[in-house]
Enzyme design. Structure first.
Site, PDB file in Angstrom:
ATOM      1  N   SER A  72       0.814  -1.219   0.000  1.00 52.76           N
ATOM      2  CA  SER A  72       0.000   0.000   0.000  1.00 52.76           C
ATOM      3  C   SER A  72       0.843   1.263   0.000  1.00 52.76           C
ATOM      4  O   SER A  72       2.021   1.263   0.340  1.00 52.76           O
ATOM      5  CB  SER A  72      -0.922   0.011   1.222  1.00 52.76           C
ATOM      6  OG  SER A  72      -1.690  -1.156   1.267  1.00 52.76           O
TER       7      SER A  72
HETATM    8  N1  SAH Z   1      -0.343  -5.456   3.813  1.00 53.12           N
HETATM    9  C1  SAH Z   1       0.371  -5.750   2.582  1.00 53.12           C
HETATM   10  C2  SAH Z   1      -0.387  -5.385   1.330  1.00 53.12           C
HETATM   11  C3  SAH Z   1      -1.520  -6.299   1.088  1.00 53.12           C
HETATM   12  S1  SAH Z   1      -2.199  -6.359  -0.541  1.00 53.12           S
HETATM   13  C4  SAH Z   1       1.755  -5.142   2.589  1.00 53.12           C
HETATM   14  O1  SAH Z   1       2.134  -4.465   3.550  1.00 53.12           O
HETATM   15  O2  SAH Z   1       2.497  -5.366   1.623  1.00 53.12           O
HETATM   16  C5  SAH Z   1      -3.514  -7.475  -0.146  1.00 53.12           C
HETATM   17  C6  SAH Z   1      -3.087  -8.905   0.085  1.00 53.12           C
HETATM   18  O3  SAH Z   1      -4.205  -9.645   0.514  1.00 53.12           O
HETATM   19  C7  SAH Z   1      -2.558  -9.607  -1.165  1.00 53.12           C
HETATM   20  O4  SAH Z   1      -1.278 -10.091  -0.899  1.00 53.12           O
HETATM   21  C8  SAH Z   1      -3.558 -10.741  -1.380  1.00 53.12           C
HETATM   22  O5  SAH Z   1      -2.962 -11.909  -1.913  1.00 53.12           O
HETATM   23  C9  SAH Z   1      -4.087 -10.969   0.024  1.00 53.12           C
HETATM   24  N2  SAH Z   1      -5.399 -11.620   0.120  1.00 53.12           N
HETATM   25  C10 SAH Z   1      -6.461 -11.477  -0.713  1.00 53.12           C
HETATM   26  N3  SAH Z   1      -7.496 -12.218  -0.274  1.00 53.12           N
HETATM   27  C11 SAH Z   1      -7.089 -12.853   0.862  1.00 53.12           C
HETATM   28  C12 SAH Z   1      -7.704 -13.757   1.781  1.00 53.12           C
HETATM   29  N4  SAH Z   1      -8.960 -14.171   1.617  1.00 53.12           N
HETATM   30  N5  SAH Z   1      -6.984 -14.194   2.837  1.00 53.12           N
HETATM   31  C13 SAH Z   1      -5.693 -13.795   3.019  1.00 53.12           C
HETATM   32  N6  SAH Z   1      -5.052 -12.938   2.176  1.00 53.12           N
HETATM   33  C14 SAH Z   1      -5.739 -12.472   1.125  1.00 53.12           C
END
Ligand code: SAH
Length: 205
Positions: free
Chosen positions: A57
């Protein structure tokens, strides 16, 4: 173009986050959590692709969320959406010696986040490669729960895994999402909106 210093200046001037959050932002190297090719964009104030349809993000979004979570020493935190592990690392520093449990549905991302955290010498994050939409029953209750992927609806199902007076933060809706802060009070749930944000969608069945 923004730099680490100009971001901090902007956050201070606009009272975006606490000095404590700025301290951990200075300490944890964002460049260590992104693909090598993007290293010189590490401090641009926008999300960056980390592959597998995921993004790390935007820095300002991250600090706004950290502030809203009101993280305290010894907090037990659940994050849904580990991605690069960067947000987990910042939270881990803020709650130390507390612990951050972070759930990631993409196996490759869970693995690389694990490596990133190891390199950053962060020991109080536990990553699980699993669908986080139902939380982490085995380790409840949490002081704080944060979604870093967009939920279609308010994830009321996870309130049961939150302690009383705990905070759940989640981007909710299609596009853009509203960042909702839910506070679990004895008398009921209080909901505040922090405004519009854009996140990758939570994968749900
Ligand atoms: N917090 C992260 C950014 C997250 S982007 C950072 O600091 O880099 C959102 C993430 O959520 C992605 O990696 C995606 O694969 C994951 N995601 C999507 N659906 C999900 C689910 N149902 N359970 C766990 N992770 C999930």
């Amino acid at each position: 173009m923004t730099t680490k210093e100009s971001l901090i200046k902007y956050w201070k001037e606009n009272n975006i986050c606490s000095d404590e959050i700025i301290k951990v932002f200075k300490k944890i190297k964002r460049e260590d959590f992104i693909p090598k090719l993007l290293k010189n964009e590490a401090y641009e104030d926008r999300p960056l692709s980390i592959g597998y349809n995921a993004t790390i993000s935007q820095p300002t979004t991250i600090v706004i969320m950290l502030q809203a979570l009101e993280l305290k020493k010894n907090d037990k935190v659940l994050e849904i959406g580990t991605g690069s592990g960067y947000n987990a690392a910042l939270m881990a520093e803020l709650v130390k010696p507390g612990i951050v449990y972070s759930l990631e549905i993409v196996k490759e991302l869970a693995k690389s986040a694990q490596n990133n955290l190891k390199k950053a010498n962060i020991k109080n994050v536990k990553i699980f490669n699993k669908d986080g939409s139902k939380g982490l029953q085995e380790y409840k209750p949490f002081n704080k729960i944060v979604f870093t992927a967009a939920c279609k609806e308010i994830p009321y199902n996870l309130l049961e895994q939150l302690k009383e007076n705990g905070i759940l933060l989640a981007p909710v809706g299609l596009y853009p999402q509203k960042m909702l802060k839910l506070i679990k009070k004895k008398e009921g749930v209080e909901i505040q909106s922090l405004g519009d944000f854009v996140f990758v969608p939570l994968q749900q069945d």
